[in-house]
Motif scaffolding. Structure first.
Motif, PDB file in Angstrom:
ATOM      1  N   VAL A 118      -2.050   3.128   8.716  1.00  0.00           N
ATOM      2  CA  VAL A 118      -1.927   2.349   7.478  1.00  0.00           C
ATOM      3  C   VAL A 118      -1.334   0.976   7.773  1.00  0.00           C
ATOM      4  CG1 VAL A 118      -0.707   2.182   5.277  1.00  0.00           C
ATOM      5  CG2 VAL A 118      -1.784   4.331   5.943  1.00  0.00           C
ATOM      6  N   LYS A 119      -0.316   0.929   8.615  1.00  0.00           N
ATOM      7  CA  LYS A 119       0.343  -0.329   8.969  1.00  0.00           C
ATOM      8  C   LYS A 119      -0.625  -1.293   9.654  1.00  0.00           C
ATOM      9  CE  LYS A 119       4.317  -2.138  11.551  1.00  0.00           C
ATOM     10  NZ  LYS A 119       5.455  -1.803  12.433  1.00  0.00           N
ATOM     11  N   LEU A 120      -1.531  -0.757  10.465  1.00  0.00           N
ATOM     12  CA  LEU A 120      -2.486  -1.599  11.181  1.00  0.00           C
ATOM     13  C   LEU A 120      -3.643  -2.054  10.292  1.00  0.00           C
ATOM     14  CD1 LEU A 120      -2.632   0.394  14.536  1.00  0.00           C
ATOM     15  CD2 LEU A 120      -1.782  -1.943  14.266  1.00  0.00           C
ATOM     16  N   ARG A 121      -4.091  -1.180   9.391  1.00  0.00           N
ATOM     17  CA  ARG A 121      -5.272  -1.512   8.582  1.00  0.00           C
ATOM     18  C   ARG A 121      -4.942  -2.310   7.327  1.00  0.00           C
ATOM     19  NH1 ARG A 121      -9.026   3.972   8.306  1.00  0.00           N
ATOM     20  NH2 ARG A 121      -9.057   4.429  10.548  1.00  0.00           N
ATOM     21  N   LEU A 122      -3.773  -2.072   6.749  1.00  0.00           N
ATOM     22  CA  LEU A 122      -3.457  -2.641   5.440  1.00  0.00           C
ATOM     23  C   LEU A 122      -3.504  -4.165   5.402  1.00  0.00           C
ATOM     24  CD1 LEU A 122      -2.864  -1.660   2.624  1.00  0.00           C
ATOM     25  CD2 LEU A 122      -0.408  -1.768   3.136  1.00  0.00           C
ATOM     26  N   PRO A 123      -3.001  -4.885   6.425  1.00  0.00           N
ATOM     27  CA  PRO A 123      -3.077  -6.353   6.358  1.00  0.00           C
ATOM     28  C   PRO A 123      -4.495  -6.876   6.190  1.00  0.00           C
ATOM     29  CG  PRO A 123      -1.554  -5.688   8.077  1.00  0.00           C
ATOM     30  CD  PRO A 123      -2.239  -4.429   7.609  1.00  0.00           C
ATOM     31  N   TRP A 124      -5.456  -6.212   6.851  1.00  0.00           N
ATOM     32  CA  TRP A 124      -6.845  -6.644   6.709  1.00  0.00           C
ATOM     33  C   TRP A 124      -7.358  -6.380   5.294  1.00  0.00           C
ATOM     34  CZ3 TRP A 124      -9.307  -9.044  10.794  1.00  0.00           C
ATOM     35  CH2 TRP A 124      -8.644  -8.972  12.020  1.00  0.00           C
ATOM     36  N   LEU A 125      -6.966  -5.247   4.731  1.00  0.00           N
ATOM     37  CA  LEU A 125      -7.407  -4.927   3.376  1.00  0.00           C
ATOM     38  C   LEU A 125      -6.766  -5.843   2.344  1.00  0.00           C
ATOM     39  CD1 LEU A 125      -7.399  -1.016   3.512  1.00  0.00           C
ATOM     40  CD2 LEU A 125      -9.357  -2.556   3.662  1.00  0.00           C
ATOM     41  N   MET A 126      -5.566  -6.346   2.633  1.00  0.00           N
ATOM     42  CA  MET A 126      -4.923  -7.277   1.704  1.00  0.00           C
ATOM     43  C   MET A 126      -5.727  -8.566   1.580  1.00  0.00           C
ATOM     44  SD  MET A 126      -2.431  -5.682   0.451  1.00  0.00           S
ATOM     45  CE  MET A 126      -1.670  -7.048  -0.427  1.00  0.00           C
ATOM     46  N   ILE A 127      -6.382  -8.977   2.677  1.00  0.00           N
ATOM     47  CA  ILE A 127      -7.255 -10.154   2.628  1.00  0.00           C
ATOM     48  C   ILE A 127      -8.378  -9.912   1.621  1.00  0.00           C
ATOM     49  CG2 ILE A 127      -8.861 -11.574   3.959  1.00  0.00           C
ATOM     50  CD1 ILE A 127      -7.189 -10.894   6.449  1.00  0.00           C
ATOM     51  N   THR A 128      -8.966  -8.711   1.698  1.00  0.00           N
ATOM     52  CA  THR A 128     -10.042  -8.356   0.769  1.00  0.00           C
ATOM     53  C   THR A 128      -9.536  -8.291  -0.662  1.00  0.00           C
ATOM     54  OG1 THR A 128     -11.042  -7.037   2.547  1.00  0.00           O
ATOM     55  CG2 THR A 128     -11.859  -6.669   0.318  1.00  0.00           C
ATOM     56  N   LEU A 129      -8.337  -7.736  -0.853  1.00  0.00           N
ATOM     57  CA  LEU A 129      -7.770  -7.609  -2.203  1.00  0.00           C
ATOM     58  C   LEU A 129      -7.536  -8.976  -2.835  1.00  0.00           C
ATOM     59  CD1 LEU A 129      -6.510  -5.890  -4.446  1.00  0.00           C
ATOM     60  CD2 LEU A 129      -4.346  -5.984  -3.190  1.00  0.00           C
ATOM     61  N   ILE A 130      -6.937  -9.895  -2.068  1.00  0.00           N
ATOM     62  CA  ILE A 130      -6.652 -11.232  -2.606  1.00  0.00           C
ATOM     63  C   ILE A 130      -7.943 -11.960  -2.936  1.00  0.00           C
ATOM     64  CG2 ILE A 130      -5.680 -13.487  -2.045  1.00  0.00           C
ATOM     65  CD1 ILE A 130      -3.597 -11.972  -0.332  1.00  0.00           C
ATOM     66  N   SER A 131      -8.912 -11.880  -2.017  1.00  0.00           N
ATOM     67  CA  SER A 131     -10.201 -12.519  -2.269  1.00  0.00           C
ATOM     68  C   SER A 131     -10.899 -11.898  -3.468  1.00  0.00           C
ATOM     69  CB  SER A 131     -11.087 -12.393  -1.033  1.00  0.00           C
ATOM     70  OG  SER A 131     -12.359 -12.920  -1.274  1.00  0.00           O
ATOM     71  N   GLY A 132     -10.803 -10.571  -3.603  1.00  0.00           N
ATOM     72  CA  GLY A 132     -11.419  -9.893  -4.739  1.00  0.00           C
ATOM     73  C   GLY A 132     -10.832 -10.343  -6.063  1.00  0.00           C
ATOM     74  N   MET A 133      -9.514 -10.571  -6.090  1.00  0.00           N
ATOM     75  CA  MET A 133      -8.881 -11.045  -7.326  1.00  0.00           C
ATOM     76  C   MET A 133      -9.344 -12.457  -7.677  1.00  0.00           C
ATOM     77  SD  MET A 133      -5.000  -9.473  -7.252  1.00  0.00           S
ATOM     78  CE  MET A 133      -4.549 -10.176  -5.658  1.00  0.00           C
ATOM     79  N   LEU A 134      -9.512 -13.295  -6.644  1.00  0.00           N
ATOM     80  CA  LEU A 134     -10.014 -14.646  -6.891  1.00  0.00           C
ATOM     81  C   LEU A 134     -11.446 -14.613  -7.436  1.00  0.00           C
ATOM     82  CD1 LEU A 134      -8.672 -16.503  -3.715  1.00  0.00           C
ATOM     83  CD2 LEU A 134      -7.833 -16.730  -6.066  1.00  0.00           C
ATOM     84  N   VAL A 135     -12.271 -13.729  -6.852  1.00  0.00           N
ATOM     85  CA  VAL A 135     -13.650 -13.585  -7.344  1.00  0.00           C
ATOM     86  C   VAL A 135     -13.656 -13.115  -8.798  1.00  0.00           C
ATOM     87  CG1 VAL A 135     -15.785 -12.271  -7.074  1.00  0.00           C
ATOM     88  CG2 VAL A 135     -14.637 -13.183  -5.060  1.00  0.00           C
TER      89      VAL A 135
END
Length: 456
Positions: A278-295
């Motif tokens: 989780v610690k390794l994967r979560l930072p990458w998913l946060m990029i997707t989450l932030i971009s998704g909110m902007l979209v």
């Protein structure tokens, strides 16, 4: 003669019978790669019993073929004395890789038990970066002076013991500088009194000791090599890299690229702990989450346009096509970079090609979705005045898709090239960065098209 493979049920029977002699005999008759596969299915206690039964040479052959996470289980159960004897039987490059997998405390306990000659050999290899030519080479080789005769070369070859097969004898001068090579098949067919320098051929390519392993793998593929000499900064021969080492490099690089492309670095680091994953994967998913909110904010802006509420239904199609186009372009570009087919010097050629490819694909898909929108509005819309003609709305959707796909093709191919120029692994460009970046750019393009064309 083909080795007799030890089967799983037979291994289980030998373990249950506590037949140490049978284990030793059957493992010596089994290919080490197959034996390593069997180790993956055993619990730690059985692994300890197997390795305690094996002779040091067989144990070293098996452990070299095992995955790093399984080696940890062996280390936990075997005494340092046994491990030191196993390391002593390994080829120098394999022993170096094995020691690198150990934690500092385990490495020290094993190191202290090795004899001085082996320590001296391994110490030089451990000083190189593990992703460099020095880190994957073996110092075991056969080199003779160019003034030696064929007979002397054959005698020199017979005096040494090599962990890996020898296909080539390297030719050196008095300062050990590399001057050529002779294939074994050529050597044995020449008269015994012929000088080596008279039958030597130029070496196709050499590896500098600090060359990156990915570059070396590409050169092996490009020149169809079985072995590559490694030289220091003064062109002195210090080792060789064999094809089996390069196959391991290719596997490692492919796994590394896959991990970065998927935004799942735990693949690369062989993590099993859920919390560490989780610690390794979560930072990458946060990029997707932030971009998704902007979209989402951009889509909300589109919906707020009273005359464009219906157009919001086509956002997923435009984002999806833009994202897929970008990923296609990035993967093709990353592959070409990895194979040495694309560099910064070909930037403009790639740029114009991707603009053309992206535009043609976008034009085709834009026309298809534009006609679909026009037909749907003309045939199925039965309400009041939409405020804009079906043709204008169709042009907005089709034009947005064409523009988004063109932009995605260009960014998907350019971004990896720029990253590679900055010495950053371009594989990171095909993961969350490309997919989320294309979603964001496609939604912005669609919103701008709506604002501009609906206000005319």
């Amino acid at each position: 003669m083909q080795k007799s493979k030890l089967e799983k049920h037979e291994l289980r029977q030998l373990l249950e019978a506590k037949n140490s002699e049978g284990l030793r005999k059957r493992f010596s008759q089994t290919d080490p790669a197959d034996a390593a596969d069997l180790m993956e299915e055993l619990d730690p206690e059985d692994i300890e019993r197997v390795f305690s039964s094996l002779d040091d040479e067989t144990a070293s052959d098996v452990i070299v073929e095992m995955e790093p996470e399984n080696i940890d289980e062996v280390m936990e159960k075997l005494p340092p004395e046994k491990i030191a004897r196993i390391v002593s039987e390994m080829a120098p490059d394999d022993a170096t890789d094995f020691l690198r997998e150990l934690d500092p405390e385990e490495q020290k306990s094993v190191w202290d038990l090795l004899n001085g000659e082996i320590k001296e050999e391994l110490k030089s290899l451990l000083g190189y970066d593990d992703d460099s030519a020095g880190g994957i080479m073996t110092p075991e080789l056969c080199a003779v002076n160019g003034t030696a005769t064929v007979q002397q070369a054959i005698d020199a070859l017979g005096k040494e013991e090599f962990s890996d097969p020898i296909f080539v004898i390297f030719v050196i001068d008095d300062e050990r500088k590399l001057s050529g090579c002779v294939n074994i098949s050529t050597l044995i067919t020449k008269p015994r009194n012929v000088l080596i320098k008279d039958i030597a051929t130029p070496v196709p390519i050499v590896a500098a000791v600090d060359d990156d392993q990915e570059k070396i793998a590409n050169n092996f593929r490009k020149y169809d090599l079985h072995v590559m000499p490694v030289v220091d900064k003064d062109n002195r021969l210090i080792g060789r890299i064999t094809a089996d080492d390069v196959m391991d490099v290719m596997h490692e690089e492919a796994s590394e690229d896959l991990a970065r492309m998927a935004g799942a670095p735990d693949i690369e680091q062989n993590e099993d702990s859920p919390f560490k994953i989780v610690k390794l994967r979560l930072p990458w998913l946060m990029i997707t989450l932030i971009s998704g909110m902007l979209v989402s904010l951009i889509v909300n802006k589109i919906i707020s346009l009273n005359s464009a509420i219906g157009l919001a239904a086509f956002v997923p199609a435009i984002l999806g096509m833009g994202g897929n186009t970008g990923i296609q372009a990035s993967i093709v570009t990353i592959r070409s970079i990895a194979l040495g087919e694309i560099g910064f010097n070909k930037l403009f050629k790639v740029l114009f090609r991707e603009i053309f490819v992206g535009f043609i694909m976008g034009l085709v898909c834009g026309i298809i979705i534009g006609l679909t929108v026009f037909t749907a509005i003309s045939v199925f819309h039965t309400g009041g005045d939409m405020g804009h003609s079906p043709l204008r709305l169709s042009f907005i959707v089709g034009g947005s898709m064409c523009t988004a796909m063109t932009f995605a093709a260009v960014s998907g191919s350019m971004f990896p090239i720029f990253l590679n120029q900055l010495k950053i692994d371009p594989a990171v460009a095909s993961g969350p960065f490309i997919s989320t970046g294309n979603d964001l750019s496609a939604s912005l393009i669609y919103m701008l098209m709506c604002y501009i064309l609906l206000s005319i």
